[in-house]
Motif scaffolding. Sequence first.
Motif, PDB file in Angstrom:
ATOM      1  N   PHE A   1       0.656  -1.111   0.120  1.00  0.00           N
ATOM      2  CA  PHE A   1      -0.090  -0.205  -0.009  1.00  0.00           C
ATOM      3  C   PHE A   1       0.907   1.295  -0.135  1.00  0.00           C
ATOM      4  O   PHE A   1       0.501   2.233  -0.666  1.00  0.00           O
ATOM      5  CB  PHE A   1      -1.130  -0.072   1.235  1.00  0.00           C
ATOM      6  N   LEU A   2       1.934   1.244   1.098  1.00  0.00           N
ATOM      7  CA  LEU A   2       2.699   2.203   0.943  1.00  0.00           C
ATOM      8  C   LEU A   2       3.562   2.434  -0.289  1.00  0.00           C
ATOM      9  O   LEU A   2       3.655   3.705  -0.754  1.00  0.00           O
ATOM     10  CB  LEU A   2       3.711   2.372   2.045  1.00  0.00           C
ATOM     11  N   LEU A   3       4.006   1.631  -1.209  1.00  0.00           N
ATOM     12  CA  LEU A   3       4.603   1.807  -2.270  1.00  0.00           C
ATOM     13  C   LEU A   3       3.977   2.448  -3.280  1.00  0.00           C
ATOM     14  O   LEU A   3       4.306   3.290  -4.260  1.00  0.00           O
ATOM     15  CB  LEU A   3       5.527   0.372  -2.571  1.00  0.00           C
ATOM     16  N   SER A   4       2.630   1.896  -3.337  1.00  0.00           N
ATOM     17  CA  SER A   4       1.659   2.474  -4.333  1.00  0.00           C
ATOM     18  C   SER A   4       1.486   4.098  -3.997  1.00  0.00           C
ATOM     19  O   SER A   4       1.472   4.618  -5.004  1.00  0.00           O
ATOM     20  CB  SER A   4       0.599   1.663  -4.279  1.00  0.00           C
ATOM     21  N   LEU A   5       1.516   4.436  -2.835  1.00  0.00           N
ATOM     22  CA  LEU A   5       1.194   5.739  -2.393  1.00  0.00           C
ATOM     23  C   LEU A   5       2.357   6.514  -3.227  1.00  0.00           C
ATOM     24  O   LEU A   5       2.231   7.727  -3.535  1.00  0.00           O
ATOM     25  CB  LEU A   5       1.001   6.008  -1.054  1.00  0.00           C
ATOM     26  N   VAL A   6       3.642   6.344  -2.492  1.00  0.00           N
ATOM     27  CA  VAL A   6       4.714   6.768  -3.188  1.00  0.00           C
ATOM     28  C   VAL A   6       4.838   6.912  -4.904  1.00  0.00           C
ATOM     29  O   VAL A   6       4.974   7.941  -5.399  1.00  0.00           O
ATOM     30  CB  VAL A   6       6.089   6.029  -2.956  1.00  0.00           C
ATOM     31  N   PHE A   7       4.289   5.811  -5.595  1.00  0.00           N
ATOM     32  CA  PHE A   7       4.336   5.849  -7.009  1.00  0.00           C
ATOM     33  C   PHE A   7       3.338   6.828  -7.328  1.00  0.00           C
ATOM     34  O   PHE A   7       3.590   7.556  -8.427  1.00  0.00           O
ATOM     35  CB  PHE A   7       3.879   4.592  -7.554  1.00  0.00           C
ATOM     36  N   GLY A   8       2.039   7.202  -7.009  1.00  0.00           N
ATOM     37  CA  GLY A   8       1.131   8.092  -7.091  1.00  0.00           C
ATOM     38  C   GLY A   8       1.793   9.342  -6.713  1.00  0.00           C
ATOM     39  O   GLY A   8       1.270  10.258  -7.793  1.00  0.00           O
ATOM     40  N   ILE A   9       2.374   9.628  -6.002  1.00  0.00           N
ATOM     41  CA  ILE A   9       2.612  11.038  -5.574  1.00  0.00           C
ATOM     42  C   ILE A   9       3.987  11.237  -6.579  1.00  0.00           C
ATOM     43  O   ILE A   9       3.813  12.538  -6.986  1.00  0.00           O
ATOM     44  CB  ILE A   9       3.375  11.138  -4.071  1.00  0.00           C
ATOM     45  N   ILE A  10       4.610  10.533  -7.022  1.00  0.00           N
ATOM     46  CA  ILE A  10       5.791  10.613  -8.120  1.00  0.00           C
ATOM     47  C   ILE A  10       4.866  11.244  -9.361  1.00  0.00           C
ATOM     48  O   ILE A  10       5.193  12.251 -10.015  1.00  0.00           O
ATOM     49  CB  ILE A  10       6.584   9.688  -8.198  1.00  0.00           C
ATOM     50  N   ALA A  11       3.887  10.415  -9.798  1.00  0.00           N
ATOM     51  CA  ALA A  11       3.122  10.819 -11.138  1.00  0.00           C
ATOM     52  C   ALA A  11       2.478  12.176 -10.893  1.00  0.00           C
ATOM     53  O   ALA A  11       2.577  12.761 -12.057  1.00  0.00           O
ATOM     54  CB  ALA A  11       2.113   9.616 -11.291  1.00  0.00           C
ATOM     55  N   PHE A  12       2.035  12.245  -9.888  1.00  0.00           N
ATOM     56  CA  PHE A  12       1.276  13.637  -9.647  1.00  0.00           C
ATOM     57  C   PHE A  12       2.322  14.992  -9.650  1.00  0.00           C
ATOM     58  O   PHE A  12       1.695  15.816 -10.172  1.00  0.00           O
ATOM     59  CB  PHE A  12       0.560  13.760  -8.447  1.00  0.00           C
TER      60      PHE A  12
ATOM     61  N   VAL B   1       5.609  14.976 -10.858  1.00  0.00           N
ATOM     62  CA  VAL B   1       6.818  15.143 -11.813  1.00  0.00           C
ATOM     63  C   VAL B   1       6.106  15.475 -13.233  1.00  0.00           C
ATOM     64  O   VAL B   1       6.448  16.240 -13.899  1.00  0.00           O
ATOM     65  CB  VAL B   1       7.559  13.652 -12.002  1.00  0.00           C
ATOM     66  N   TRP B   2       4.909  15.041 -13.497  1.00  0.00           N
ATOM     67  CA  TRP B   2       4.171  15.468 -14.724  1.00  0.00           C
ATOM     68  C   TRP B   2       3.101  16.686 -14.297  1.00  0.00           C
ATOM     69  O   TRP B   2       2.875  16.938 -13.174  1.00  0.00           O
ATOM     70  CB  TRP B   2       3.323  14.150 -14.997  1.00  0.00           C
ATOM     71  N   PRO B   3       2.706  17.334 -15.384  1.00  0.00           N
ATOM     72  CA  PRO B   3       1.957  18.626 -15.320  1.00  0.00           C
ATOM     73  C   PRO B   3       0.505  17.973 -14.963  1.00  0.00           C
ATOM     74  O   PRO B   3      -0.501  18.196 -15.895  1.00  0.00           O
ATOM     75  CB  PRO B   3       1.865  19.224 -16.447  1.00  0.00           C
ATOM     76  N   SER B   4      -0.031  17.267 -13.821  1.00  0.00           N
ATOM     77  CA  SER B   4      -1.161  17.041 -13.563  1.00  0.00           C
ATOM     78  C   SER B   4      -2.074  17.638 -12.953  1.00  0.00           C
ATOM     79  O   SER B   4      -3.311  17.634 -12.851  1.00  0.00           O
ATOM     80  CB  SER B   4      -1.119  15.658 -12.744  1.00  0.00           C
ATOM     81  N   THR B   5      -1.418  18.822 -12.468  1.00  0.00           N
ATOM     82  CA  THR B   5      -2.399  19.896 -11.503  1.00  0.00           C
ATOM     83  C   THR B   5      -3.241  19.183 -10.579  1.00  0.00           C
ATOM     84  O   THR B   5      -4.059  19.778 -10.175  1.00  0.00           O
ATOM     85  CB  THR B   5      -3.311  20.600 -12.741  1.00  0.00           C
ATOM     86  N   THR B   6      -2.647  18.133  -9.855  1.00  0.00           N
ATOM     87  CA  THR B   6      -3.352  17.484  -8.799  1.00  0.00           C
ATOM     88  C   THR B   6      -2.660  17.343  -7.599  1.00  0.00           C
ATOM     89  O   THR B   6      -1.667  16.950  -7.706  1.00  0.00           O
ATOM     90  CB  THR B   6      -3.761  15.776  -9.385  1.00  0.00           C
ATOM     91  N   PRO B   7      -3.236  17.934  -6.584  1.00  0.00           N
ATOM     92  CA  PRO B   7      -2.525  18.171  -5.299  1.00  0.00           C
ATOM     93  C   PRO B   7      -2.491  16.885  -4.582  1.00  0.00           C
ATOM     94  O   PRO B   7      -3.392  15.760  -4.591  1.00  0.00           O
ATOM     95  CB  PRO B   7      -3.483  18.773  -4.591  1.00  0.00           C
TER      96      PRO B   7
ATOM     97  N   MET C   1     -12.625  19.916  -3.580  1.00  0.00           N
ATOM     98  CA  MET C   1     -11.281  20.370  -3.184  1.00  0.00           C
ATOM     99  C   MET C   1     -10.453  20.913  -4.295  1.00  0.00           C
ATOM    100  O   MET C   1      -9.714  21.903  -3.973  1.00  0.00           O
ATOM    101  CB  MET C   1     -10.832  18.622  -3.003  1.00  0.00           C
ATOM    102  N   VAL C   2     -10.642  20.430  -5.535  1.00  0.00           N
ATOM    103  CA  VAL C   2      -9.998  20.980  -6.513  1.00  0.00           C
ATOM    104  C   VAL C   2     -10.962  21.509  -7.537  1.00  0.00           C
ATOM    105  O   VAL C   2     -11.095  20.732  -8.670  1.00  0.00           O
ATOM    106  CB  VAL C   2      -8.967  20.004  -7.137  1.00  0.00           C
ATOM    107  N   PRO C   3     -11.652  22.503  -7.263  1.00  0.00           N
ATOM    108  CA  PRO C   3     -12.629  22.851  -8.293  1.00  0.00           C
ATOM    109  C   PRO C   3     -11.994  23.548  -9.908  1.00  0.00           C
ATOM    110  O   PRO C   3     -10.967  24.023  -9.860  1.00  0.00           O
ATOM    111  CB  PRO C   3     -13.175  24.278  -7.307  1.00  0.00           C
ATOM    112  N   ASN C   4     -13.130  23.232 -10.591  1.00  0.00           N
ATOM    113  CA  ASN C   4     -13.037  23.737 -11.830  1.00  0.00           C
ATOM    114  C   ASN C   4     -11.431  23.016 -12.619  1.00  0.00           C
ATOM    115  O   ASN C   4     -10.854  23.586 -13.300  1.00  0.00           O
ATOM    116  CB  ASN C   4     -12.624  25.277 -11.992  1.00  0.00           C
ATOM    117  N   ASN C   5     -11.214  21.875 -12.207  1.00  0.00           N
ATOM    118  CA  ASN C   5     -10.071  20.981 -12.926  1.00  0.00           C
ATOM    119  C   ASN C   5     -10.361  19.807 -13.107  1.00  0.00           C
ATOM    120  O   ASN C   5     -10.477  19.066 -12.264  1.00  0.00           O
ATOM    121  CB  ASN C   5      -8.931  21.186 -11.635  1.00  0.00           C
TER     122      ASN C   5
END
Length: 865
Positions: free
Chosen positions: A552-563, A565-571, A613-617
């Motif tokens: 679970f924690l490893l998955s969380l780390v990978f998701g944070i990296i994706a958000f 490093v790339w222009p995902s505009t996702t907090p 939480m993240v309006p208009n996105n």
Amino acid sequence: MSAIYGDKAATFQNNAYSIDNSSSEGYEKKEVEVTTVFVNESDRRRIIDLIAEPGNDLEDVLTGPSAEFMFEKLSEMTVEESIEILTEAAEYHKDDFNFPRETFDKIVLMLKGEQNSGMDHETYDLALKLEAIMMKYHSPYPEVRAVCEPIDDITLPVETIRAYFLGLIWVAIGSFINEFFSVRQPRLSLRSSVLQILLYPCGKFLQYILPDWGFTVRGVRHSLNPGPWNYKEQMFATVMVNVGGSGSNFAGYVITLKLARFFDQKWVGFGFMFLMNFSTQYFGFGMAGILRRWCVYPVKTMWPTVLPTLALNRALLMRESVRPVHGWVITKYKFFFIVFVCSFVYFFVPSFLFQALSTFNWITWIAPQNVTLAIVTGSYLGLGFNPVTTFDWAVINNSSPLVVPFFSTMNQYIGLIIGALMLIGMYWQNYKWTGYLPINTNQVYDNTGKRYNLSRIIDGASTFDQQKYESYSPPYISMGNLITTGSNYALYTMSLSYILLTEWRVIKEAFVSAYASLKDRKISNYDAFKDPMSRMMMNYPEVPDWWFYIVFLLSLVFGIIAFTVWPSTTPVWGLIVILFVSLVMMIPSALIYSVTGFQLVMSNLATILTGYMVPNNGIANMLLRVYGYNMDSQSDMFISDQKMAHYAKLPPRALFRGQMVATFVQTFTTIGAVQFLINSVSDLCTPAQPNKFTCTFPNSLYADSLMFGVVGPVRTFNQLYPFLKYGFLLGAVLSIPVYLLRRYVPGPMKYVHPVVILSGITQWGSTYNLAYFTPGLYCAYVFMYHIRKRYLAWWTKYNYILTSALSAGIAFCGILIFVSINLTNTKLAWWGNQVSGAGVDGARAAALYPIPENGRFGLEPGQFH
């Protein structure tokens, strides 16, 4: 071996029974001498009378591979112990949807005393003991008794080199094919039952050609060929292809992100797709391990959806006694391949030669241009009110009618009818301007009735532009989509509150067990469970909870990296909130799925929360939604496979390793499948795509992202559709009176499941309608109610084999047709292939009312902002 064998109604033979090995080992039939030493002649006659009762499947248990074990336990069982076991069972299963009603009534009657049972003294004692040994040493469910044994051979090799080799090959093939066809309507898939057919000859082939070469690690020898390909190896490889070959939930999001028709995000490449695919897949895997206490070990969590796979595994590899079953003597193995060939050959007819048999909207042929007729009865545009809608198993099997319990199918269909009547009443009233749009579609429209143009309300960063929005139009959705959205909101709160009311003891005990395991890692997860399956599984080392926490924690780390490093505009903080909320919803979702066979999709809740939480996105809304969806969907899939392994007695640590490796391979192959799909299929995701790649899910995803991501829930709830937000309150409130009725009026309310009824209403809002569920209801009544009730022995032997064979036939034929005919753009133009789409229904775009003369409808400029 001890056994009873003979005709139910007349004869009894205690010296021999026939075993047919020809289906699995290539041997000839032979007579095996047996003697029954645990019951006397008088008891034998009584047993024959008891198992001859209509709806009784005990003959299978008492003549199968475990007969000697069951007779030994019968000889040891006392009347006092039987009464104690059955009293506890009656209390535990009193509100159990899947427990056979006839058996429950019989147990209750026997517990009232011998004088109320209608039996003589000896027969009464024997009947008590027979039912008690089924509860204590086997399973209370005939479906489960049909696919697993109450004994286990712990010496069989499971996690072998050849099992990994074949499992990973078919994971790659299956995940690619299933991902490719996932956006087709109806979708074609290589289900685990189909992949088993491919695994079996491969395993037998390796059994004969591989040498016995191996090596020893920690005292255990690992050989290329440890002996005959056995049913546990087959089951282990099947679990791998089931979890890895099913495809990735993130693929639909990739299509919506990348396709120019939707968000057109060019930056979405391999690196981002890999990290997101890995993260979202393993998130569900990590949480599935924690849910074992709620959804795997309890007896009541039967998981009807896994039983066909187990049944097919037995048909292929387990020895089968040859005896007549309601006049049928054919083996399950032969029955499977006869039905498979017939299904394969027949599927050419509705899928290519005479396509009107697949979409049999015959009522609209009477007046093809009549809009009202098409809206009410049509299969494409309309609601599907039609008594005969298809002759295509791919359509009939949409609701898994030969797998899901009949009460579930019936409850869902009641919800569908309720939703359809609501649609008709509100649509004809032109509620919220829905009369200007098609009645049941997942498309989003502007105020001129055209498909909503996202580029007109966003800036270069794909975020909302207020001025552009005010000069263009609010997004409008169909009546079907409105009904679905509102009922989905009610479904979230109802499922949570209803499960807390009905299963609070199970949930409480599981939390106590989880806390205890954190305090003392030596405590076994099985200690709290007394059922025979859990007792047998104690022979194998368990998977510690902390293994799942690491995943679970490893998955969380990978998701944070994706958000980041790339222009995902996702907090990142938004991801944490969604994970917490999804975790709360996972328990009721998985519990309902394990009992009813219906999976509740919780993704819309994440959509709304992200909208606030993240309006208009829209991009952030989609990316956070995938975690909300996968936490439930992937967890349910992994948990169901754990239950299947529980029934098959696979070592838990072997299962863990197999699932991990299979999911890793699937992560790569599904990325390739999505890229190939986007590059090779023309007009992908358009309503009239010639090969039916219409992308139901990506279109719904796009619609929701527009409504609650770009435009936002504040504008949607306050200005466009304010009634939607009351769905949350309605679901929570309605669960209370239904719970009270089921508790205090158990008779008529026993088979009423409010969550499943509500889930039926949520089936609207896309291109699916009653045409995809009505034929399934017919089949469910015939096989899951009538035949199961009257011919239980036939049903337990052949039902799951039948559905597996039908599905396997159309899957293989569908792939062959696509490769040989569709890719070559071969057409067969004649009336039978054109009539279904020739009228208003086939056009899919007709509305009840014409657009007003001023060219637009809805809110006037200045009323929306």
